[in-house]
Design a protein around this motif. Structure first.
Motif, PDB file in Angstrom:
ATOM      1  N   LYS A  31    -114.300 -11.075 -53.566  1.00 53.58           N
ATOM      2  CA  LYS A  31    -115.183 -11.711 -54.548  1.00 53.58           C
ATOM      3  C   LYS A  31    -115.381 -10.814 -55.766  1.00 53.58           C
ATOM      4  O   LYS A  31    -115.342 -11.293 -56.910  1.00 53.58           O
ATOM      5  CB  LYS A  31    -116.540 -12.008 -53.891  1.00 53.58           C
ATOM      6  CG  LYS A  31    -117.494 -12.805 -54.771  1.00 53.58           C
ATOM      7  CD  LYS A  31    -116.980 -14.216 -55.000  1.00 53.58           C
ATOM      8  CE  LYS A  31    -118.009 -15.067 -55.743  1.00 53.58           C
ATOM      9  NZ  LYS A  31    -117.513 -16.448 -55.971  1.00 53.58           N
ATOM     10  N   GLN A  42    -112.271 -10.880 -57.950  1.00 51.12           N
ATOM     11  CA  GLN A  42    -112.154 -12.120 -58.717  1.00 51.12           C
ATOM     12  C   GLN A  42    -113.116 -12.130 -59.897  1.00 51.12           C
ATOM     13  O   GLN A  42    -112.753 -12.518 -61.014  1.00 51.12           O
ATOM     14  CB  GLN A  42    -112.419 -13.315 -57.793  1.00 51.12           C
ATOM     15  CG  GLN A  42    -112.288 -14.677 -58.463  1.00 51.12           C
ATOM     16  CD  GLN A  42    -113.619 -15.165 -59.030  1.00 51.12           C
ATOM     17  OE1 GLN A  42    -114.650 -14.987 -58.410  1.00 51.12           O
ATOM     18  NE2 GLN A  42    -113.570 -15.772 -60.205  1.00 51.12           N
ATOM     19  N   GLN A  43    -114.344 -11.675 -59.680  1.00 52.45           N
ATOM     20  CA  GLN A  43    -115.315 -11.625 -60.763  1.00 52.45           C
ATOM     21  C   GLN A  43    -114.906 -10.615 -61.828  1.00 52.45           C
ATOM     22  O   GLN A  43    -115.117 -10.829 -63.023  1.00 52.45           O
ATOM     23  CB  GLN A  43    -116.690 -11.270 -60.193  1.00 52.45           C
ATOM     24  CG  GLN A  43    -117.305 -12.339 -59.306  1.00 52.45           C
ATOM     25  CD  GLN A  43    -117.594 -13.610 -60.067  1.00 52.45           C
ATOM     26  OE1 GLN A  43    -118.293 -13.597 -61.088  1.00 52.45           O
ATOM     27  NE2 GLN A  43    -117.055 -14.733 -59.594  1.00 52.45           N
TER      28      GLN A  43
END
Length: 347
Positions: free
Chosen positions: A249, A252-253
């Motif tokens: 996560k 991806q951010q």
């Protein structure tokens, strides 16, 4: 197989700390009748509260309060090579938000007591520097005072209302890095929601990883490991099964929003692999293929270190915690070598 246990709780009473305290701190304890057992505001999950019933000392003292009994029940029976003490004092110095002076005195007394009664009496035991992190300058002085001791391997930080990426904590990180001490995060404060405790103990225990995720995310994106390249972080008593999701996560951010944190020059997952380690306990009941899948998603088999969390009720036995029939090289890494590489003083 060699075993390095990265989370063992020795317990001290305020009565035992009195010889290490000066006035007026000693008087606050004796005159105000501050020597009493305290508990979290929940129905405890076991007959001995947060501890194993069989870990109580035979003479009735609390679990973790007697070195000889711990040696017999834990260190000797499982063949520990090393064990890292993470303490158990309630209330802890870090939770005394408004009384910095008393918290600083208690942290210093705890460290001296730990050295005298545990670390210098068993060559297998290593310790954690306790600090009053709400007073960073005093905390840095305490690290300077005891951090160079060869049996101290990390500094314990609290889960507080200030996340650790804040420059507020930089004096602590600087002192820790200077003395080759890692930072240990142990959930001595609960994960909270808008300032409130979860309703039930089962909620609290389930949500512990969320507090760990907050701190890891904040430290990485705040650039702590870029400013302190020698600093490493051990995430204690929160497990590791949340790590693959968090790493993916954050990556991806970062791809979408890295313009907001230009000081972060590497992928978050690479920073985590270079600077973090996660203790196993409390380990879910994983099948071998599930564990291997998680390790594959983390991109490394060097991020997991074994811990029993002795003497707590959800203690993980070295004989039963990991799935059976693991590769011997992987077992060796998890049970000892990952921790040895993480803590320079264990090499």
């Amino acid at each position: 197989m060699s075993l390095i246990d990265t989370d063992i709780h020795e317990r001290v009473s305020y009565q035992e700390l009195l010889p290490y305290l000066e006035q007026p701190w000693k008087r606050y304890i004796t005159d105000c009748h501050w020597i009493q057992e305290k508990h979290m505001p929940y129905t405890q999950p076991a007959v001995a509260g947060v501890d194993r019933a069989d870990a109580r000392v035979p003479d009735g003292r609390p679990a973790g309060s007697d070195l000889g009994f711990m040696q017999e029940q834990l260190l000797d029976s499982h063949g520990h090579e090393y064990g890292i003490l993470t303490g158990a004092l309630d209330p802890s110095p870090s939770s005394m938000h408004g009384w910095y002076e008393m918290a600083t005195a208690l942290a210093s007394a705890y460290n001296d007591w730990q050295l005298d009664h545990w670390l210098e009496k068993d060559s297998r035991l290593y310790g954690s520097v306790h600090i009053a992190a709400q007073e960073p300058a005093a905390a840095a002085r305490e690290i300077e005072r005891v951090g160079s001791h060869p049996k101290m391997v990390q500094v314990l930080l609290p889960i507080d209302d200030i996340l650790w990426g804040d420059p507020y904590y930089h004096p602590i990180f600087e002192a820790a890095e200077k003395h080759q001490l890692m930072i240990g995060m142990h959930h001595n404060e609960p994960p909270v929601h808008f300032g409130k405790w979860p309703k039930y103990f089962i909620e609290w225990h389930t949500l512990i990883p969320t507090a760990h995720m907050n701190q890891v995310t904040n430290m990485v994106f705040s650039g702590v490991f870029d400013k302190f390249p020698g600093l490493k972080l051990m995430m204690i008593e929160g497990g590791f099964t949340y790590a693959p999701f968090l790493m993916k996560k954050m990556d991806q951010q970062y791809k979408d929003l890295r313009h907001e944190v230009p000081w972060v020059k590497r992928m978050p997952s690479d920073i985590i692999r270079d600077h973090l380690c996660f203790t196993t306990q409390p380990l879910e009941e994983l099948k071998k293929w599930e564990l291997m899948q998680m390790i594959d998603q983390m991109g490394s088999d060097e991020l997991i270190s074994f811990s029993t969390d002795y003497p707590h009720w959800d203690y993980d036995s070295p004989e039963r915690a990991l799935p059976p029939r693991l590769d011997e090289d992987l077992k060796t890494k998890i049970f000892s070598e990952n921790a040895r590489q993480f803590y320079p003083k264990l090499r």
